[in-house]
Design an enzyme around this catalytic site. Sequence first.
Site, PDB file in Angstrom:
ATOM      1  N   SER A   1      -5.296 -27.966  19.459  1.00 23.03           N
ATOM      2  CA  SER A   1      -4.839 -26.870  18.604  1.00 23.03           C
ATOM      3  C   SER A   1      -5.683 -25.635  18.887  1.00 23.03           C
ATOM      4  O   SER A   1      -6.717 -25.722  19.560  1.00 23.03           O
ATOM      5  CB  SER A   1      -4.985 -27.297  17.138  1.00 23.03           C
ATOM      6  OG  SER A   1      -4.529 -26.294  16.263  1.00 23.03           O
ATOM      7  N   LYS A   2      -5.280 -24.494  18.432  1.00 25.50           N
ATOM      8  CA  LYS A   2      -6.105 -23.283  18.550  1.00 25.50           C
ATOM      9  C   LYS A   2      -5.604 -22.246  17.565  1.00 25.50           C
ATOM     10  O   LYS A   2      -4.419 -22.223  17.245  1.00 25.50           O
ATOM     11  CB  LYS A   2      -5.992 -22.713  19.971  1.00 25.50           C
ATOM     12  CG  LYS A   2      -7.121 -21.779  20.321  1.00 25.50           C
ATOM     13  CD  LYS A   2      -8.324 -22.578  20.751  1.00 25.50           C
ATOM     14  CE  LYS A   2      -9.441 -21.722  21.267  1.00 25.50           C
ATOM     15  NZ  LYS A   2     -10.365 -22.536  22.079  1.00 25.50           N
ATOM     16  N   GLY A   3      -6.493 -21.404  17.133  1.00 26.50           N
ATOM     17  CA  GLY A   3      -6.093 -20.353  16.212  1.00 26.50           C
ATOM     18  C   GLY A   3      -6.685 -19.030  16.627  1.00 26.50           C
ATOM     19  O   GLY A   3      -7.610 -18.967  17.436  1.00 26.50           O
TER      20      GLY A   3
END
Length: 476
Positions: free
Chosen positions: A106-108
């Site tokens: 995941s990444k934000g």
Amino acid sequence: MSSRTEPSFRESVDLMFNRAVSLMDLPPGLEEKIRVCNATYTVRFGVRLRGAMHTFTGYRSVHSEHMEPVKGGIRYATGVNQDEVEALAALMTYKCALVEAPFGGSKGGLCIDPREYEEHELELITRRFAYELAKRDLIHPSQNVPAPDMGTGEREMAWIADQYARMNTTDINAKACVTGKPLNAGGISGRVEATGRGVQYALQEFFRYEEDKAAAGLTGKLDGKRVIVQGLGNVGYHAAKFLSEEDGSRITGIIERDGGLSNPDGLDVEAVRNWIVKHGGVSGYPDAQYVEDGALLLEEDCDILIPAALEGVINLSNAERVKAPLIIEAANGPVTAGADDILRKKGCVIIPDMYANAGGVTVSYFEWVKNLSHIRFGRMQRRQEEARHQLVIDELQRLDNVMGDTWSMSPNFKDKYLKGAGELELVRSGLDDTMRVAYQSMREVWHSRDDVTDLRTAAYLVSIDKVAKSYHAKGL
Ligand code: GLU
């Protein structure tokens, strides 16, 4: 120069992925399932600052949920966009699989220049962003666990952890909702240095193999090797510091936002870092030659090039001129797919991002386990270990007494041997082991298959195989 056009970051990651899967025999459809990003959430939220409402845009992308929670940092930068977070989320999937951290990817990101805001403003913005994500389980100890990335650090993670705890007052595992927290807020020793330390361990492991060094035309040890580092942020600073202070490498170039420094005798990393903190950049630093166009240093003669800043810095426009025989990608995606083709043909060895910078998520994994087990590593064993070592020392002391001048314990042996491992020693040992084992899995593929000529493809093969097996185990 090439007439090819540069793909986007996400396309670049996909191209590298495609290159690897073309060498695999995956069941139909699975390749596509692994490649695509499962979901990307975009949020626009308002925060009242300086008497007016400001709207911010943020993202959290989930690439693969073959294992949960999914894991990956949150970046604060003006260039953040959907394509970028999706590329970074995909890299997280492959990275976690490669180093056997039991997470999906995941990444934000938040489109913001953090330097334009006061601390209390950043806190308001971060808490509001965290609220938006936590409300949708995009921050959650068993679903999605963020961490620091470019533009964020311990401070932001502490705010996020506190925000989550306020929204989930009875969750006993609330601290495990985010990693990279300060020690006093549930963090772990050695997390801040972890990514740079991982780069050091990766290079140490690479230098253990004559065959691998030969592929890059290198010989000998890290001692005396000329290193150019791009970016003296958390990752580049720690990597350069450890390599110069502990392995004897010479940092002959440092590239920063406002230009580059070079000194063939080696730069004092600590002094340069202090200069940047004080003056906001490298320009004016006394013991080096300054070049305004820092990117030119990427093309300088050296033994090891460490891009530790942004993606895409080695691309179609400069790859041909890059002379380094060995590049270790401390940043995510610093070499574009097109540049990768050029460099590979030139014989340059690239230690790929998904492996090279995996030290951060590895120690995040340790922190998450610490939070879930609610106990500091080493707390149960340390004194017991020391007591057992004391027994050996006592026996040796007895021997020492009777042997007179013919034998005695080596200087410092007693102190070194007596010291039981605390959390920091255990974290470093776990990280070193992880980096060694993952490197060995890549090099095994690199050297055993005729159709695999580079470490990046080898890394993809190892990690995609692991992800595929997880899907298979789930009956997909
Ligand atoms: N942001 C770091 C990375 O790109 C760390 C991620 C994590 O610790 O979850 O790997």
